[in-house]
Write an enzyme that holds these catalytic residues in place. Structure first.
Site, PDB file in Angstrom:
ATOM      1  N   ASP A  12      36.776  28.873   6.130  1.00 53.93           N
ATOM      2  CA  ASP A  12      36.283  30.128   5.571  1.00 53.93           C
ATOM      3  C   ASP A  12      34.777  30.239   5.836  1.00 53.93           C
ATOM      4  OD1 ASP A  12      35.567  28.108   3.791  1.00 53.93           O
ATOM      5  OD2 ASP A  12      35.755  29.389   2.033  1.00 53.93           O
TER       6      ASP A  12
ATOM      7  N   SER B  11      32.185  32.677  -0.726  1.00 51.82           N
ATOM      8  CA  SER B  11      33.326  31.916  -0.223  1.00 51.82           C
ATOM      9  C   SER B  11      34.171  32.768   0.727  1.00 51.82           C
ATOM     10  CB  SER B  11      34.149  31.352  -1.388  1.00 51.82           C
ATOM     11  OG  SER B  11      35.130  30.453  -0.931  1.00 51.82           O
TER      12      SER B  11
ATOM     13  N   GLU C 143      42.148  20.584  -4.219  1.00 55.04           N
ATOM     14  CA  GLU C 143      42.624  21.769  -4.922  1.00 55.04           C
ATOM     15  C   GLU C 143      43.706  22.469  -4.099  1.00 55.04           C
ATOM     16  OE1 GLU C 143      38.999  23.588  -7.422  1.00 55.04           O
ATOM     17  OE2 GLU C 143      38.856  23.982  -5.289  1.00 55.04           O
ATOM     18  N   GLU C 144      44.653  23.111  -4.787  1.00 57.30           N
ATOM     19  CA  GLU C 144      45.731  23.806  -4.093  1.00 57.30           C
ATOM     20  C   GLU C 144      45.218  24.975  -3.248  1.00 57.30           C
ATOM     21  OE1 GLU C 144      46.802  27.152  -4.898  1.00 57.30           O
ATOM     22  OE2 GLU C 144      45.071  27.283  -6.230  1.00 57.30           O
TER      23      GLU C 144
END
Length: 550
Positions: free
Chosen positions: A306, A148, A393-394
């Site tokens: 990313d 990631s 998701e945050e």
């Protein structure tokens, strides 16, 4: 949070990794099964580590790949396996190792053709779902070789079963246990052929993942509105797998997209340092994204992804780099009003540590909210069957349904979230930052923080298994505590920590999987000083709970 003096500054040359040494260590280091840190450990999304300390080596990939083959065989999964990789240095060698095992086990494996063959996580999820549509037999699954947004020296591998999303804990638990059995046996049970034989095997196929995904984007995003508005868009793939996708997107849909950084460099030497002085491709960090943030006035929307493109960073003239919670709230507000083809009963999914602004947006729209533990795997089944229309998701990861209400991806899709920011701007004439300002005027202003606090491995283990009764406090920052949660409201799954809620605020505490800290997430709908009080008291409440009855 202590800020490193070089945060947001270009990476000094002496911090760049030695790629040759990293690869050499990958092949030469042997995992020590007696060291728990060197065993296979699946976190919220796959196994991660680095060859520099023996936490990700050829031995790990051999064991994990064989375990996945064994799992597939046991479950009767006999369709193609789609394998992608990102641009980290270890991803290339790890993909080759995995391919040697897959070929030896007779697994039909499809990889990206041409050049470097990089493939984003959401593209693998999309390919699995497209293949499996309408099928009950010979189902596909996938592997993505990626750590990631982690630093350049890291590598990783995650498995996506036939629902296309990150594997659930029952799957990862089985694969982890089997892989560690193999490691302890010196990988004696691993089947393997040389790379040349694996590439020539009848079961190995090279195909194009790019155009099928790009051509299908019109089913989930209003690309024509973006084109008609003539928006000037900037994108920084942060040296990741998405770099091969933006030019075809611009060409096919005739969009005005400038890729401001087309470089691929496994050292990620073009980055600016993150808050802690590390190289980290976190597209939600203003320090890691400092280069793109400077472009806020040159583009109507700018965005980054990313390395495996499952996360998004959105930059607007009105707000600069948007806090991920803010953009999630805007995205949900917009989509619920602009997707009439979505099922009326479909819920919106968020993690327990995401902003309560999302709760207010969802309730205002008359929709149902489902609150899950951290990890996108919890949203995959609902996105797959359409019972969840949006999952977010945050940490800047999300995906949502196609316009007709059917599944798009069941893993996070940073490209689609970036294009959604452009759609919002094109169709409303206002960028997402302006929309968020309007939401706060109507629904209130949240104050949000995430910090790290020190914790020993023993304390982290206790925190992960706390019961609600461990919290003795009755108030938090001057308000009565109305809920103490250690399990998620939506599915009763353990959250691996604690969440404490009041009428106007909350905090959650979860142990880090890789560092001797626990993370505190906190939010107030009253003021910054109220948030500060929540954070301060949260640390005392957690400390008391960890100390136990005595």
């Amino acid at each position: 949070m202590t800020l490193h003096p070089l945060a947001g500054q270009p990476v000094p040359s002496d911090m760049l990794i030695d790629v040759a040494r990293l690869e050499r260590e990958y092949y030469e280091r042997k995992p020590d099964p007696s060291d728990p840190r060197q065993l296979v450990r699946f976190g919220t999304s796959g196994h991660r580590g680095t060859s520099f300390d023996g936490t990700l080596t050829e031995g790990h990939i051999l064991a994990i790949a064989q375990a996945i083959c064994d799992y597939r065989r046991g479950q009767g999964i006999d369709g193609p396996l789609y394998m992608g990789k990102d641009t980290h240095a270890l991803s290339a060698v790890a993909q080759r190792t995995a391919l040697e095992v897959l070929a030896a086990n007779g697994v039909e494996t499809i990889i990206q053709q041409r050049e470097d063959g990089v493939t984003p996580t959401p593209v693998v999820s999309h390919a699995i779902l497209v293949h499996n549509r309408g099928r009950r037999e010979h189902l596909a699954d996938g592997i993505v070789v990626t750590p990631s947004h982690n630093p350049p020296e890291d590598g990783g591998l995650k498995y996506n079963p036939p629902n296309g999303g990150p594997a659930d804990t029952d799957v990862t638990g089985w694969v982890e246990d089997r892989a560690n059995q193999l490691l302890r046996a010196g990988n004696a049970g691993v089947k393997r052929v040389p790379l040349a034989a694996a590439m020539k095997a009848a079961t190995t196929h090279e195909d194009d993942f790019v155009l099928p995904y790009v051509r299908d984007l019109g089913s989930v995003i209003d690309m024509e509105s973006i084109r008609a508005a003539g928006l000037k868009l900037g994108v920084d793939p942060l040296g990741g797998a998405a770099v091969r996708y933006w030019e075809p997107i611009a060409t096919l849909y005739r969009l005005n997209i400038t890729v401001v950084n087309p470089r691929i460099d496994p050292r990620f030497g073009f980055m600016t340092l993150d808050h802690d002085g590390k190289i980290r491709m976190d597209c939600s960090s203003p320090y890691a994204m400092a280069g793109l943030v400077k472009l806020r006035d040159r583009y109507q929307v700018a965005f980054g992804n990313d390395p495996d493109a499952d996360r998004h960073g959105i930059v607007t003239p009105s707000a600069g780099l948007m806090n991920p919670n803010h953009f999630l709230a805007v995205a949900i507000h917009y989509l619920l009003a602009s997707r009439p083809g979505w099922p009326a009963r479909a819920a919106v999914g968020k993690t327990l540590v995401s902003s309560s602004m999302i709760d207010r947006v969802v309730h205002h729209a008359g929709r149902r909210l489902v609150e899950m533990p951290v990890g996108f795997k919890w949203f995959a089944p609902g996105l797959f069957d359409g019972s969840i229309c949006f999952g977010g998701e945050e940490s800047a990861g999300a995906s949502f349904l196609r316009t007709d209400g059917t599944v798009w991806t069941t893993d996070k899709d940073g490209l689609v979230m970036a294009l959604l920011a452009a759609e919002i701007t094109a169709r409303t004439g206002k960028d997402p930052g302006v929309h968020y300002q309007e939401l706060t005027a109507e629904l209130g202003t949240p104050y949000y923080a995430r910090i790290d606090a020190p914790a020993t491995p023993e304390q982290k283990a206790v925190l992960q298994k706390l019961s609600p009764e461990a919290v003795k406090a009755t108030q938090l920052a001057g308000e009565p505590i109305v809920a103490t949660l250690t399990r998620a409201p939506a599915n009763d799954a353990p959250i691996g920590g604690l969440k404490v809620v009041t009428a106007n605020g909350w905090f959650a505490a979860r142990p880090s999987g890789t560092e001797d800290v626990y993370k505190i997430y906190a939010e107030s709908f009253r003021s910054q000083s109220h948030l500060d009080g929540i954070v301060d008291e949260a640390q005392h409440i957690v400390a008391d709970a960890l100390a136990g009855p005595g």
